[in-house]
Design an enzyme around this catalytic site. Structure first.
Site, mmCIF file in Angstrom:
data_model
loop_
_atom_site.group_PDB
_atom_site.id
_atom_site.type_symbol
_atom_site.label_atom_id
_atom_site.label_comp_id
_atom_site.label_asym_id
_atom_site.label_seq_id
_atom_site.Cartn_x
_atom_site.Cartn_y
_atom_site.Cartn_z
ATOM 1 N N HIS A 67 1.848 6.693 7.009
ATOM 2 C CA HIS A 67 2.348 6.242 5.700
ATOM 3 C C HIS A 67 3.841 5.963 5.750
ATOM 4 O O HIS A 67 4.598 6.718 6.359
ATOM 5 C CB HIS A 67 2.060 7.299 4.613
ATOM 6 C CG HIS A 67 0.631 7.293 4.175
ATOM 7 N ND1 HIS A 67 -0.394 7.704 4.996
ATOM 8 C CD2 HIS A 67 0.050 6.888 3.021
ATOM 9 C CE1 HIS A 67 -1.550 7.570 4.356
ATOM 10 N NE2 HIS A 67 -1.310 7.066 3.155
ATOM 11 N N SER A 84 0.983 -1.240 -0.092
ATOM 12 C CA SER A 84 2.137 -0.353 -0.328
ATOM 13 C C SER A 84 3.220 -1.065 -1.116
ATOM 14 O O SER A 84 3.848 -0.476 -1.993
ATOM 15 C CB SER A 84 2.761 0.105 0.999
ATOM 16 O OG SER A 84 2.016 1.129 1.547
ATOM 17 N N GLU A 87 2.226 -1.102 -4.700
ATOM 18 C CA GLU A 87 2.276 0.232 -5.305
ATOM 19 C C GLU A 87 3.721 0.685 -5.525
ATOM 20 O O GLU A 87 4.073 1.192 -6.596
ATOM 21 C CB GLU A 87 1.544 1.236 -4.396
ATOM 22 C CG GLU A 87 0.043 1.005 -4.366
ATOM 23 C CD GLU A 87 -0.641 1.509 -3.102
ATOM 24 O OE1 GLU A 87 -1.867 1.363 -3.012
ATOM 25 O OE2 GLU A 87 0.043 2.024 -2.185
#
Ligand SMILES: NC(=O)N[C@H]1NC(=O)NC1=O
Length: 173
Positions: A67, A84, A87
Site C-alpha cells: 500500500h 488509490s 480514494e
C-alpha cells in the site's frame, strides 16, 4: 456487472478486472478465481477476505507493504494506482496545506519505523483531520493489534472497490 458475468470470466480477464481490489496484490484475485462460481457480491468478497486470512503473517505484512502512504510522494507525483488516486484525492488529501502534509508525513514515518509497514486506513470513509487523529492513536497500539486493524482497513478498501466494480451499494453487504 452482474455475478453471472463475473463467473463467466476466464483467468486473465478476472485478474485484469479484480487484480487491484487488494492494492497491488493481483495474486489475491488470482487465488480467488480458482474458487468460482460465486453466489453474489457478498460471496465474492468473502473469498477475497478468506484468502487474506489464510496467509501466514509474512504474507499479510506483504499485503500491507504494497500500500502507498496516505498523502505521500506518490500522490504528489501522480504515480498511484487509479483506485488509490481516486480514494486519496476524494478524501481531500490533494488539498492539504503544507503544515498538514508535513505533520502527516512525520506521523507516517514514525508509524512505518515502529511497525515495519505503512499506516493504512480506508480514505473514503475518513477525512484529513480524522486520519491524523487515527494515525496518532494507532501509533501507540501494540503491534499484533495493529496488524489486525490494518488488515481490517485493507478489507474495507477492497470491499468498497468490489462494490464499485459490481455497481453495488456497500452498505448492503
Ligand atoms: N495507506 C493507505 O491507507 N492507502 C490507501 N487507503 C486508501 O483508502 N487508498 C489508499 O491508497
Amino acid at each position: 456487472m452482474d455475478i453471472e458475468k463475473v463467473n463467466s470470466m476466464d483467468f486473465g480477464e478476472f485478474v485484469d478486472v479484480f487484480g487491484n481490489v487488494i492494492e497491488r496484490c493481483p495474486l489475491i484475485a488470482a487465488a480467488v478465481w480458482s474458487q468460482r462460481p460465486f453466489l453474489d457480491l457478498e460471496d465474492l468478497q468473502k473469498h477475497f477476505f478468506a484468502v487474506i486470512d489464510a496467509l501466514p503473517q509474512s504474507g499479510q505484512e506483504g499485503i500491507l507493504r504494497c500500500h502507498p502512504d496516505l498523502a505521500g510522494r506518490e500522490l504528489q507525483q501522480g504515480t498511484l494506482t487509479a483506485e488509490s488516486q481516486r480514494e486519496q484525492s476524494g478524501a481531500g488529501l490533494t488539498c492539504l496545506g503544507a503544515d498538514e502534509r508535513l505533520r502527516l508525513a512525520e506521523l507516517n514515518a514514525q508509524y512505518r519505523a515502529r511497525f515495519g509497514f505503512p499506516f493504512i486506513l480506508a480514505a473514503r470513509l475518513s477525512d484529513p483531520a480524522a486520519m491524523q487523529r487515527e494515525l496518532a492513536r494507532r501509533l501507540l497500539c501494540p503491534p499484533a493489534q495493529e496488524l489486525r486493524t490494518a488488515l481490517g482497513e485493507v478489507k474495507k478498501i477492497g470491499g468498497l472497490r468490489l462494490a464499485d466494480l459490481l455497481c453495488a451499494d456497500p452498505a448492503k453487504l
